[in-house]
Scaffold this motif. Structure first.
Motif, mmCIF file in Angstrom:
data_model
loop_
_atom_site.group_PDB
_atom_site.id
_atom_site.type_symbol
_atom_site.label_atom_id
_atom_site.label_comp_id
_atom_site.label_asym_id
_atom_site.label_seq_id
_atom_site.Cartn_x
_atom_site.Cartn_y
_atom_site.Cartn_z
ATOM 1 N N ALA A 273 -57.770 -55.533 8.001
ATOM 2 C CA ALA A 273 -56.979 -55.414 6.769
ATOM 3 C C ALA A 273 -56.347 -54.040 6.620
ATOM 4 O O ALA A 273 -55.500 -53.847 5.738
ATOM 5 C CB ALA A 273 -57.857 -55.701 5.557
ATOM 6 N N LEU A 274 -56.751 -53.087 7.461
ATOM 7 C CA LEU A 274 -56.209 -51.731 7.378
ATOM 8 C C LEU A 274 -55.050 -51.542 8.340
ATOM 9 O O LEU A 274 -55.056 -52.074 9.452
ATOM 10 C CB LEU A 274 -57.305 -50.712 7.718
ATOM 11 C CG LEU A 274 -58.373 -50.424 6.654
ATOM 12 C CD1 LEU A 274 -59.500 -49.611 7.268
ATOM 13 C CD2 LEU A 274 -57.770 -49.693 5.460
ATOM 14 N N ARG A 275 -54.104 -50.732 7.958
ATOM 15 C CA ARG A 275 -53.036 -50.350 8.880
ATOM 16 C C ARG A 275 -53.602 -49.345 9.884
ATOM 17 O O ARG A 275 -54.621 -48.687 9.602
ATOM 18 C CB ARG A 275 -51.871 -49.737 8.123
ATOM 19 C CG ARG A 275 -52.204 -48.426 7.421
ATOM 20 C CD ARG A 275 -50.974 -47.734 6.886
ATOM 21 N NE ARG A 275 -51.282 -46.515 6.166
ATOM 22 C CZ ARG A 275 -51.556 -45.333 6.725
ATOM 23 N NH1 ARG A 275 -51.604 -45.225 8.052
ATOM 24 N NH2 ARG A 275 -51.809 -44.270 5.987
ATOM 25 N N PRO A 276 -52.984 -49.164 11.056
ATOM 26 C CA PRO A 276 -53.414 -48.117 11.989
ATOM 27 C C PRO A 276 -53.388 -46.750 11.300
ATOM 28 O O PRO A 276 -52.437 -46.419 10.588
ATOM 29 C CB PRO A 276 -52.384 -48.194 13.112
ATOM 30 C CG PRO A 276 -51.901 -49.607 13.066
ATOM 31 C CD PRO A 276 -51.893 -49.989 11.615
ATOM 32 N N GLY A 277 -54.461 -46.008 11.476
ATOM 33 C CA GLY A 277 -54.571 -44.730 10.796
ATOM 34 C C GLY A 277 -55.163 -44.826 9.402
ATOM 35 O O GLY A 277 -55.379 -43.804 8.746
ATOM 36 N N GLY A 278 -55.425 -46.066 8.949
ATOM 37 C CA GLY A 278 -56.058 -46.244 7.648
ATOM 38 C C GLY A 278 -57.493 -45.757 7.666
ATOM 39 O O GLY A 278 -58.126 -45.627 8.718
ATOM 40 N N ARG A 279 -58.037 -45.512 6.477
ATOM 41 C CA ARG A 279 -59.372 -44.942 6.363
ATOM 42 C C ARG A 279 -60.341 -45.935 5.752
ATOM 43 O O ARG A 279 -60.005 -46.686 4.827
ATOM 44 C CB ARG A 279 -59.334 -43.696 5.478
ATOM 45 C CG ARG A 279 -58.459 -42.580 6.008
ATOM 46 C CD ARG A 279 -59.154 -41.809 7.117
ATOM 47 N NE ARG A 279 -60.237 -41.004 6.594
ATOM 48 C CZ ARG A 279 -61.144 -40.365 7.349
ATOM 49 N NH1 ARG A 279 -61.100 -40.483 8.664
ATOM 50 N NH2 ARG A 279 -62.091 -39.625 6.793
ATOM 51 N N ILE A 280 -61.560 -45.953 6.282
ATOM 52 C CA ILE A 280 -62.640 -46.717 5.681
ATOM 53 C C ILE A 280 -63.646 -45.721 5.119
ATOM 54 O O ILE A 280 -63.922 -44.680 5.726
ATOM 55 C CB ILE A 280 -63.321 -47.655 6.701
ATOM 56 C CG1 ILE A 280 -64.365 -48.544 5.987
ATOM 57 C CG2 ILE A 280 -63.975 -46.883 7.839
ATOM 58 C CD1 ILE A 280 -64.949 -49.632 6.886
ATOM 59 N N ALA A 281 -64.151 -46.017 3.926
ATOM 60 C CA ALA A 281 -65.168 -45.185 3.286
ATOM 61 C C ALA A 281 -66.362 -46.081 2.965
ATOM 62 O O ALA A 281 -66.215 -47.096 2.277
ATOM 63 C CB ALA A 281 -64.625 -44.541 2.017
ATOM 64 N N VAL A 282 -67.515 -45.708 3.477
ATOM 65 C CA VAL A 282 -68.747 -46.487 3.309
ATOM 66 C C VAL A 282 -69.736 -45.645 2.516
ATOM 67 O O VAL A 282 -70.079 -44.529 2.928
ATOM 68 C CB VAL A 282 -69.354 -46.854 4.676
ATOM 69 C CG1 VAL A 282 -70.628 -47.680 4.492
ATOM 70 C CG2 VAL A 282 -68.341 -47.604 5.534
ATOM 71 N N LEU A 283 -70.176 -46.151 1.380
ATOM 72 C CA LEU A 283 -71.129 -45.436 0.537
ATOM 73 C C LEU A 283 -72.423 -46.224 0.469
ATOM 74 O O LEU A 283 -72.415 -47.417 0.157
ATOM 75 C CB LEU A 283 -70.566 -45.247 -0.872
ATOM 76 C CG LEU A 283 -71.450 -44.486 -1.864
ATOM 77 C CD1 LEU A 283 -71.519 -43.004 -1.499
ATOM 78 C CD2 LEU A 283 -70.933 -44.660 -3.291
ATOM 79 N N ASP A 284 -73.539 -45.571 0.771
ATOM 80 C CA ASP A 284 -74.829 -46.257 0.688
ATOM 81 C C ASP A 284 -75.953 -45.243 0.819
ATOM 82 O O ASP A 284 -75.718 -44.083 1.168
ATOM 83 C CB ASP A 284 -74.964 -47.321 1.781
ATOM 84 C CG ASP A 284 -75.596 -48.605 1.260
ATOM 85 O OD1 ASP A 284 -76.741 -48.536 0.783
ATOM 86 O OD2 ASP A 284 -74.949 -49.664 1.319
#
Length: 352
Positions: A273-284
Motif C-alpha cells: 500500500a506504500l509508494r516506493p520510498g514510503g515510510r512505515i512506523a511500528v509502535l509497540d
C-alpha cells in the motif's frame, strides 16, 4: 497512587522482613477499586466543580450518597494521594486533576474503566486456565466481538492511554517532505493519525480497522474538526484492500497480538500500500529496555497481560527489524517513547 513507604517502613517491610510486605499489594488492589468507584460516581468531577473544597456532607448531597460512607472513602483517597483535606473540606490533588478529570487532555479515567470492566473480568475467567494449559480458550478481542459495546469501552481506554504519548510519537515520526497520505492500520480510536495530521497540515489519513472498533475514531475526528482530512475505513487487515500510494503507514500496538509469520505477512501487505520510498512506523512494547524496578514490573505486567488476553507475547526489536527487512523495507531504526515508560518503542523503516 501506589503506597509509597517511608524509609522506616521500607526497612521493616522490605529489607528486614519484619512485617508482611504483600499487604502493600492488597492496599494497591483496594486503591484501584476505590478510584474506579469514585470515577463511576463522578466524585472527582464533583470536587472539580469550581465551588472550592467541599465537605463530606456537601459532596454526599451532590452525589446522592451516604455521608458517612463518602467520608470513609475520602479518607482512603486522601491517604493514597488522590484527594487532599483541610479542616474537613476536600479537593482533588494535582495528580487527580491532570490524570483523572474529563476535561484534561491526559484523562486516564477511561483506561482504568477499561481494566475494571473488561480486562480484569477476562483475567478472572481465564488466568488459571492459561497458567495450567498455556493458552486462553479465546482472545479478549474475540470476547469483545460477542458484545460489540465492549469495543467502544476498549477503544476509549486505548485512546486514553494514547493521549499521553500521541504528541511525542507524532514528533518522532520521520514524515517524507512530500508526504500527503497516511494509512493507520488497526488505528481504532484514531488519535495517532489525527495528531500526525495536526502536526503536518499537508497530510490526510485513513484509519483502517474492524467496523466495530471505529465508533470512537468518528467521535475523535469530529471533535478535532478534521473531517475533511481524516476518514475511517472498516475492514479486516488480513483480507481487505487498503488502497495504495500512501506515503506513511502506522502499525501501532498491533504486532504483539501476532506471531512472527503473521507479522511478516502484515508488513508485506502494508508495503504493497506504500509508494516506493514510503515510510512505515511500528509502535509497540519491545523487550530488552527495562532496567529499573518500575520498568521491569511494567514489562512483566504487559507480558502477562498479552499472554492471558491474546495468547501473545512481547517481541524483541531484532525480530521486528528482521520481519521488516524480509517484507522489503530498509533503513530500520528505533526511538524510545519516554512518556509511555520503559519498553514502548517506535520502529521506522523505508520501503525499497
Amino acid at each position: 497512587m501506589p503506597v509509597n513507604p517511608n524509609f522506616l517502613e521500607r526497612l521493616l517491610l522490605l529489607r528486614l522482613d519484619k512485617g508482611p510486605a504483600p499487604i502493600l499489594d492488597l492496599f494497591g488492589a483496594a486503591t484501584f477499586e476505590a478510584v474506579v468507584v469514585a470515577l463511576d460516581m463522578g466524585l472527582f468531577e464533583a470536587l472539580a466543580s469550581g465551588d472550592g473544597p467541599l465537605s463530606a456532607a456537601a459532596l454526599a448531597d451532590r452525589l446522592d450518597a451516604d455521608e458517612t460512607a463518602i467520608e470513609v472513602l475520602l479518607t482512603f483517597l486522601v491517604a493514597q494521594g488522590y484527594v487532599s483535606e483541610d479542616d474537613g473540606r476536600y479537593q482533588n490533588t494535582r495528580m487527580t486533576t491532570k490524570w483523572l478529570l474529563s476535561d484534561s487532555e491526559t484523562n486516564m479515567g477511561p483506561w482504568l474503566t477499561f481494566w475494571d470492566e473488561l480486562v480484569f473480568p477476562f483475567w478472572d475467567d481465564n488466568f488459571e486456565t492459561v497458567v495450567r494449559e498455556g493458552h486462553p480458550p479465546q482472545t479478549i478481542y474475540e470476547w469483545f466481538d460477542e458484545e460489540p459495546t465492549r469495543w467502544e469501552t476498549a477503544q476509549r481506554g486505548f485512546r486514553a492511554a494514547a493521549s499521553i504519548v500521541a504528541g511525542e510519537v507524532a514528533d518522532a515520526i520521520d514524515v517524507p517532505n512530500d508526504a500527503v497520505r497516511v494509512l493507520d492500520v488497526g488505528g481504532g480510536h484514531g488519535l495517532y493519525a489525527i495528531e500526525l495530521c495536526r502536526t503536518h497540515p499537508a497530510l490526510s489519513a485513513v484509519i483502517f480497522d474492524y467496523p466495530e472498533a471505529l465508533d470512537v475514531a468518528r467521535d475523535e475526528i469530529a471533535s478535532a474538526g478534521v473531517e475533511d482530512r481524516v476518514e475511517v475505513a472498516g475492514g479486516d487487515y488480513w483480507e481487505d484492500d487498503f488502497g495504495g500510494e500512501y506515503d506513511v503507514a502506522l502499525v501501532f500496538n498491533v504486532i504483539h497480538a501476532h506471531s512472527a509469520e503473521e507479522n511478516r505477512r502484515l508488513f508485506e501487505r502494508v508495503g504493497t500500500a506504500l509508494r516506493p520510498g514510503g515510510r512505515i512506523a511500528v509502535l509497540d512494547q519491545l523487550t530488552g529496555s527495562a532496567r529499573m524496578p518500575v520498568g521491569k514490573t511494567g514489562h512483566g505486567f504487559v507480558g502477562l497481560t498479552y499472554l492471558v488476553t491474546l495468547d501473545a507475547k512481547i517481541h524483541p526489536f531484532e525480530d521486528v527489524s528482521e520481519w521488516l527487512r524480509d517484507a522489503g523495507f530498509e533503513d530500520v531504526n528505533r526511538t524510545a517513547i519516554r512518556r509511555a515508560g520503559p519498553g514502548q518503542t517506535l520502529v521506522q523503516a523505508t520501503k525499497v
